[in-house]
Design a protein around this motif. Sequence first.
Motif, PDB file in Angstrom:
ATOM      1  N   SER A   1       0.825  -1.212   0.000  1.00  0.00           N
ATOM      2  CA  SER A   1       0.000   0.000   0.000  1.00  0.00           C
ATOM      3  C   SER A   1       0.855   1.257   0.000  1.00  0.00           C
ATOM      4  O   SER A   1       0.544   2.241  -0.681  1.00  0.00           O
ATOM      5  CB  SER A   1      -0.937   0.008   1.211  1.00  0.00           C
ATOM      6  OG  SER A   1      -1.864  -1.052   1.126  1.00  0.00           O
TER       7      SER A   1
ATOM      8  N   ARG B   1       0.829   4.053  -3.001  1.00  0.00           N
ATOM      9  CA  ARG B   1       0.592   5.482  -2.743  1.00  0.00           C
ATOM     10  C   ARG B   1       1.759   6.324  -3.258  1.00  0.00           C
ATOM     11  O   ARG B   1       1.568   7.413  -3.803  1.00  0.00           O
ATOM     12  CB  ARG B   1       0.364   5.722  -1.254  1.00  0.00           C
ATOM     13  CG  ARG B   1      -0.988   5.224  -0.745  1.00  0.00           C
ATOM     14  CD  ARG B   1      -1.316   5.821   0.610  1.00  0.00           C
ATOM     15  NE  ARG B   1      -0.360   5.393   1.626  1.00  0.00           N
ATOM     16  CZ  ARG B   1      -0.491   4.297   2.372  1.00  0.00           C
ATOM     17  NH1 ARG B   1      -1.549   3.501   2.204  1.00  0.00           N
ATOM     18  NH2 ARG B   1       0.405   3.986   3.284  1.00  0.00           N
TER      19      ARG B   1
ATOM     20  N   GLN C   1      -6.491   0.057  -6.569  1.00  0.00           N
ATOM     21  CA  GLN C   1      -5.835   1.144  -5.841  1.00  0.00           C
ATOM     22  C   GLN C   1      -5.092   2.112  -6.752  1.00  0.00           C
ATOM     23  O   GLN C   1      -4.879   3.259  -6.384  1.00  0.00           O
ATOM     24  CB  GLN C   1      -4.855   0.570  -4.815  1.00  0.00           C
ATOM     25  CG  GLN C   1      -5.500  -0.196  -3.680  1.00  0.00           C
ATOM     26  CD  GLN C   1      -4.462  -0.698  -2.695  1.00  0.00           C
ATOM     27  OE1 GLN C   1      -3.749   0.087  -2.081  1.00  0.00           O
ATOM     28  NE2 GLN C   1      -4.374  -2.014  -2.537  1.00  0.00           N
TER      29      GLN C   1
END
Length: 264
Positions: A191, A195, A220
Amino acid sequence: MSASALLEVSDLVVNFHSRRERRAGKPNAVDGVSFALRPDETLAIVGESGSGKTTVARCVVGLQAPQEGVIRYDGAAIGPVSKRSPATRRAIQMVFQDPAASLNPRMTVRSIISETWRTHPSVAPDGRAWDAAIEELLADVGLDPGVADRRAAALSGGQCQRVSIARALSLRPRLLVCDEAVSALDVSVQSQILRLLAGLRAARGLAILFITHDLGVVRQIADRVAVMHRGGLVETATADDLFDRPGHPYTKKLLEAALDLEGA
């Protein structure tokens, strides 16, 4: 070519079989794949192992020569990396699946990044500004400046992947090709890297071609998704449309399998 496309892949065919195997009808690793990528987007190519997605990525960066088809970057046809101009080689950079294996374990981070500038001096910082530029790159990927003097072997997997991204950014690319770039990392680190990539894309105006088997990762990071199955492209859609209204039976199976894993 579409006027808005940075990268266009047309009718790509790759076959690793012998002539006899091809005559016997052995399938192509990549079979007539076509897609376009705009300068401001992330396109994910998703599929199970053996679907041909990594072979497509290797063709885009010039590590694999297709038997048929054309790859155009910024309007011009490009071939294997050995035949590309230095500017094109710099502009298209790859982030590999295994972050530790993609770095020389005995080299310091400073040396790893400096090596790219020695190979491509036209984008190297002026004069004695290399150390400051390395610190800035490390900050951009979320690493402390002190990491510069550590050897790659002493870094965690997540740190190694951040260094790999910093090395790619040191050449001022316009296109990042990420081949399963988070699959070897823990979920929490995945994650963080996703990002980071999204932030870098926005800050630097990057296009990203993101290769993955993980639909959770796709949601994502991707603007659009291309689904590969047995060497072919079976569906391309925006990420929202693909998850909400999958059109191809294979895509539906992938989504069902992903939901089963999430619910396990």
